[in-house]
Design an enzyme around this catalytic site. Structure first.
Site, short mmCIF file in Angstrom:
data_model
loop_
_atom_site.label_atom_id
_atom_site.label_comp_id
_atom_site.label_asym_id
_atom_site.label_seq_id
_atom_site.Cartn_x
_atom_site.Cartn_y
_atom_site.Cartn_z
N SER A 243 5.31 7.62 9.86
CA SER A 243 5.44 8.41 11.09
C SER A 243 5.48 7.52 12.32
O SER A 243 4.96 6.39 12.32
CB SER A 243 4.26 9.37 11.19
OG SER A 243 3.07 8.62 11.27
N CYS B 242 13.66 11.36 5.86
CA CYS B 242 13.79 11.00 7.27
C CYS B 242 15.22 11.15 7.77
O CYS B 242 15.45 11.30 8.96
CB CYS B 242 13.30 9.57 7.48
SG CYS B 242 14.18 8.40 6.43
N LYS C 223 0.85 -1.19 0.00
CA LYS C 223 0.00 0.00 0.00
C LYS C 223 0.89 1.25 0.00
O LYS C 223 1.49 1.60 1.00
CB LYS C 223 -0.92 0.04 1.22
CG LYS C 223 -2.05 1.05 1.00
CD LYS C 223 -2.60 1.66 2.26
CE LYS C 223 -1.89 2.87 2.74
NZ LYS C 223 -1.89 4.04 1.85
N GLU D 45 10.06 1.58 10.42
CA GLU D 45 11.04 2.64 10.11
C GLU D 45 10.32 3.96 10.27
O GLU D 45 9.46 4.31 9.45
CB GLU D 45 11.54 2.48 8.67
CG GLU D 45 12.27 1.18 8.40
CD GLU D 45 13.53 1.02 9.22
OE1 GLU D 45 14.11 2.04 9.65
OE2 GLU D 45 13.93 -0.13 9.46
P1 NAD Z 1 2.31 8.26 7.72
O1 NAD Z 1 2.65 7.49 8.93
O2 NAD Z 1 1.22 9.25 7.80
O3 NAD Z 1 1.90 7.27 6.52
C1 NAD Z 1 2.76 6.25 6.05
C2 NAD Z 1 1.92 5.18 5.38
O4 NAD Z 1 1.11 4.55 6.36
C3 NAD Z 1 0.97 5.70 4.30
O5 NAD Z 1 0.90 4.78 3.25
C4 NAD Z 1 -0.35 5.77 5.05
O6 NAD Z 1 -1.48 5.68 4.22
C5 NAD Z 1 -0.24 4.55 5.95
N1 NAD Z 1 -1.08 4.56 7.15
C6 NAD Z 1 -1.56 5.65 7.82
N2 NAD Z 1 -2.31 5.24 8.87
C7 NAD Z 1 -2.30 3.88 8.88
C8 NAD Z 1 -2.87 2.88 9.72
N3 NAD Z 1 -3.62 3.20 10.79
N4 NAD Z 1 -2.63 1.59 9.43
C9 NAD Z 1 -1.85 1.24 8.38
N5 NAD Z 1 -1.30 2.14 7.53
C10 NAD Z 1 -1.52 3.45 7.79
O7 NAD Z 1 3.68 8.92 7.22
P2 NAD Z 1 3.88 9.92 6.01
O8 NAD Z 1 3.36 11.25 6.41
O9 NAD Z 1 3.42 9.28 4.75
O10 NAD Z 1 5.48 9.97 5.93
C11 NAD Z 1 6.28 10.85 6.65
C12 NAD Z 1 6.89 10.14 7.86
O11 NAD Z 1 7.63 9.00 7.43
C13 NAD Z 1 7.89 11.00 8.61
O12 NAD Z 1 7.68 10.85 9.99
C14 NAD Z 1 9.24 10.41 8.22
O13 NAD Z 1 10.27 10.60 9.15
C15 NAD Z 1 8.89 8.97 8.08
N6 NAD Z 1 9.87 8.28 7.25
C16 NAD Z 1 10.73 7.41 7.87
C17 NAD Z 1 11.69 6.75 7.11
C18 NAD Z 1 12.66 5.78 7.75
O14 NAD Z 1 13.29 5.03 7.02
N7 NAD Z 1 12.80 5.76 9.06
C19 NAD Z 1 11.75 6.97 5.73
C20 NAD Z 1 10.86 7.86 5.15
C21 NAD Z 1 9.91 8.51 5.93
#
Ligand code: NAD
Length: 481
Positions: free
Chosen positions: A227, A282, A173, A248
Site C-alpha cells: 500500500s 494493483c 517477508k 511499488e
Molecule cells: P500492505 O502495505 O498492508 O502490506 C504489504 C507488505 O508490507 C506485507 O508483507 C506487510 O506485512 C508489510 N508491512 C506492513 N507494514 C509494514 C511496515 N511498517 N514495515 C515493513 N513492512 C510492512 O499492503 P497489502 O494490503 O498487503 O497489499 C495491497 C496493496 O498492495 C494495495 O494497495 C495494492 O495496490 C498494492 N499492490 C501494488 C502493486 C504494484 O506493483 N504497484 C502490486 C500488488 C499490490
C-alpha cells in the site's frame, strides 16, 4: 488439523524465537488452515547473521552458477505446480485455475527470466574522451524483499529472483495473510540444496518483523510492494538512512474507451481488467471512462457480462471469481460500496455480499459491482478500493478523457482503447501512468520497466531496472595517457 509453517533461516526451518504464532485462514471458507511464525527483530537478526555468512560465497559465484541455482529452483517449482496452486488458492480464495494456469507458471517464469538476466547483465565500457572507463555493477549485500497478499508467490518471486541473480543474499517477508506458498518455496530451496543463508524467509506482521527488517543497518536495500501508506513509512526510514528503496504501491487505474475502439475482445478484456482476482490486482482498471457516443452501448454490454460472472467456491471449476482476501478487507470493500451509494452513485449491478452454499458459506464473497453517476473527485473515484467495484464515467473528447484519467493522485497503469494509432500515442503520452496498454490489458514482457508515478510508487522493477536496483554502480577510469 492445521499445518505449521516455519521461517527459512540459513536453510533451516525454524519457529520464531519467541515461539509466537499467527493464524493463517482460507478466506473462502473462513477456516484456519495453518499457523505461521509471528517473528520479531530477533528473527531478523538470525536471518542477517545467516545472510552475512553466505554473502561472500554467493556473490563470488559466476553468473552462470547463480543462474543455474535459479533455474534449479524454477524446475523444482514447476514439478510441484499443482500443490503450490492448491496452497495458493486455499490461502487466497482465488479460483484454482487462476493459481494453476496463470500465477504459478508466472512464478516459474520469474525465476527463469532472472536466471537469464544473471547471465546477460554486463559491465559497460566507454573510451575516448577521458581515458578508458569501465562501469561495473556489484551486488549490494543483504537486501529485503517485502511482498503483499494479492499475488503472493508471483510477486514474491518477482522480487527475490533479481535480487539473487544480481548476487545478493535475501531476507524476504511475505504477507502475514498469505505466507503459504513462500514458505513452501523456502522448503523447496532447502530440499534442492540451495546454498545456505542465501534465501531467508521470515514470516510475521509488517509493523513488527517487516519494520525491523527495513530498519536493520545491515540491510542495504528494500524492495517493497504494497500500500501507499506503508510505502511512505518505508520511504521515511530509507530516506534519512540513504538506503535504496524500490516502492511499488497502490493504483486507481483508468480504462479509456474511444468510440473507434476495436470491439473484438473489448468487453472480455474490460471484464478481466475490472474483476480478475476479484479486482484485487494493483493493475485492475477501476475507473472506466467511455466516450459519450458509445456510453450506452459499452455500459449495457459490460454490465450484462458482469451480472453473469459466477462468484463462488474457488475449487469449483465453474467459478470465475472467488472470495475477498480477508474479513477486514471484505468490510473495507463493503464500506466503499455504501460510500458510493451515499455519494449519489447509481448502482448498475452487484453491491451485495454473496454466501455460496456448502463449504464456502462462511467465506467473504462480494458480487461484481458497477456504479455510474459518480464525479471524478468523489472519494469513490479517488480512493483505491482494491475489490470488484468499478465506476463508469462518460467523456466528450480526447481532452476530457485525459483530464479524467489524470484526475487521480495515483499513476500506476492505464489502458486505452482506440483504432487510431495517432490518438493512441497522444493519449498515452498525456496520461500520467508508468504502464500504458493500448487495446489490451496485463500483457507483460518481463524486460520492460514496471512501476508507477505519483502516489503509485518510486522506481521501476523488471528487466535491467531490477538488476540495476539490486546492484551498486561503480565507474573506474583508466588514464591511457
Ligand atoms: P500492505 O502495505 O498492508 O502490506 C504489504 C507488505 O508490507 C506485507 O508483507 C506487510 O506485512 C508489510 N508491512 C506492513 N507494514 C509494514 C511496515 N511498517 N514495515 C515493513 N513492512 C510492512 O499492503 P497489502 O494490503 O498487503 O497489499 C495491497 C496493496 O498492495 C494495495 O494497495 C495494492 O495496490 C498494492 N499492490 C501494488 C502493486 C504494484 O506493483 N504497484 C502490486 C500488488 C499490490
Amino acid at each position: 488439523m492445521t499445518a505449521t509453517i516455519l521461517n527459512t533461516i540459513g536453510n533451516k526451518q525454524t519457529a520464531a524465537h519467541g515461539d509466537a504464532w499467527l493464524n493463517v485462514l482460507n478466506p473462502a471458507t473462513g477456516q484456519c488452515i495453518a499457523r505461521c511464525p509471528d517473528s520479531d527483530e530477533g528473527d531478523v537478526e538470525s536471518a542477517v547473521i545467516a545472510a552475512r555468512k553466505a554473502f561472500p560465497h554467493w556473490s563470488r559465484l559466476s553468473n552462470s552458477e547463480r543462474a543455474g541455482w535459479l533455474n534449479k529452483l524454477a524446475d523444482a517449482l514447476e514439478q510441484n505446480i499443482e500443490s503450490f496452486a492448491l496452497a495458493e488458492t486455499n490461502n487466497t480464495g482465488k479460483p484454482l485455475a487462476l493459481s494453476r494456469d496463470t500465477e504459478m507458471p508466472r512464478a516459474v517464469e520469474n525465476l527463469r527470466f532472472f536466471a537469464a538476466c544473471a547471465s546477460q547483465f554486463s559491465s559497460e565500457s566507454h573510451h575516448g574522451q577521458a581515458g578508458w572507463n569501465v562501469t561495473t555493477h556489484s551486488p549490494l549485500g543483504i537486501v529485503a524483499c517485502i511482498s503483499p497478499w494479492n499475488l503472493p508467490l508471483y510477486l514474491f518471486t518477482w522480487k527475490i529472483a533479481p535480487a539473487l541473480a544480481a548476487g545478493n543474499c535475501v531476507i524476504a517477508k511475505p504477507s502475514e495473510i498469505t505466507p503459504m506458498t513462500a514458505a513452501m518455496l523456502g522448503e523447496l530451496a532447502q530440499k534442492i540444496g540451495f546454498p545456505e543463508g542465501v534465501l531467508n524467509i521470515v514470516h510475521g506482521l509488517g509493523h513488527k518483523v517487516g519494520q525491523a527488517l527495513v530498519e536493520h543497518a545491515d540491510v542495504k536495500a528494500v524492495s517493497f510492494t504494497g500500500s501507499t501508506a506503508v510505502g511512505k513509512k518505508i520511504a521515511a526510514h530509507c530516506g534519512p538512512a540513504l538506503k535504496k528503496a524500490s516502492l511499488e504501491l497502490g493504483g486507481k487505474n483508468p480504462t479509456i474507451i474511444f468510440a473507434d475502439a476495436p470491439r473484438k475482445n473489448l468487453i472480455d478484456t474490460l471484464i478481466r481488467s475490472a474483476f480478475q482476482n476479484s479486482g484485487q490486482i494493483c493493475l485492475c482498471g477501476s475507473r472506466i471512462l467511455i466516450e459519450k457516443s458509445i456510453y450506452k452501448e459499452i455500459r449495457d454490454a459490460f454490465v450484462e457480462r458482469a451480472k453473469h460472472l459466477r462468484v463462488g467456491d474457488p475449487m469449483d471449476g465453474k467459478s470465475q471469481m472467488g472470495s475477498m482476501i480477508s474479513k477486514p478487507h471484505f468490510d473495507k470493500v463493503m464500506s466503499h460500496i455504501e460510500l458510493a451509494r451515499a455519494e449519489g452513485g447509481q448502482l448498475l449491478c452487484g453491491g451485495n455480499a454473496i454466501a455460496p452454499s456448502g463449504r464456502c458459506e462462511q467465506g467473504w464473497f462480494i458480487a461484481p459491482t458497477v456504479f455510474e453517476n459518480l464525479g471524478p473527485y468523489t472519494r469513490s473515484n479517488q480512493e483505491e478500493i482494491f475489490g470488484p467495484v468499478v465506476t463508469l464515467q462518460a467523456f466528450e473528447d480526447e481532452t476530457e478523457a485525459v483530464a479524467l484519467a489524470n484526475a487521480s493522485d495515483y499513476g500506476l497503469a492505464a489502458s486505452i482503447w482506440t483504432g487510431d494509432i495517432r490518438r493512441a500515442h497522444h493519449v498515452a503520452n498525456a496520461v500520467e501512468c508508468g504502464i500504458i496498454w493500448i487495446n489490451t490489458w496485463l500483457q507483460r514482457d518481463l524486460r520492460t520497466p514496471f512501476g508507477g508515478m505519483k502516489q503509485s510508487g518510486l522506481g521501476r522493477e523488471g528487466g535491467l531496472d531490477a538488476m540495476r536496483f539490486f546492484t551498486e554502480t561503480k565507474n573506474i577510469c583508466i588514464d591511457l595517457g
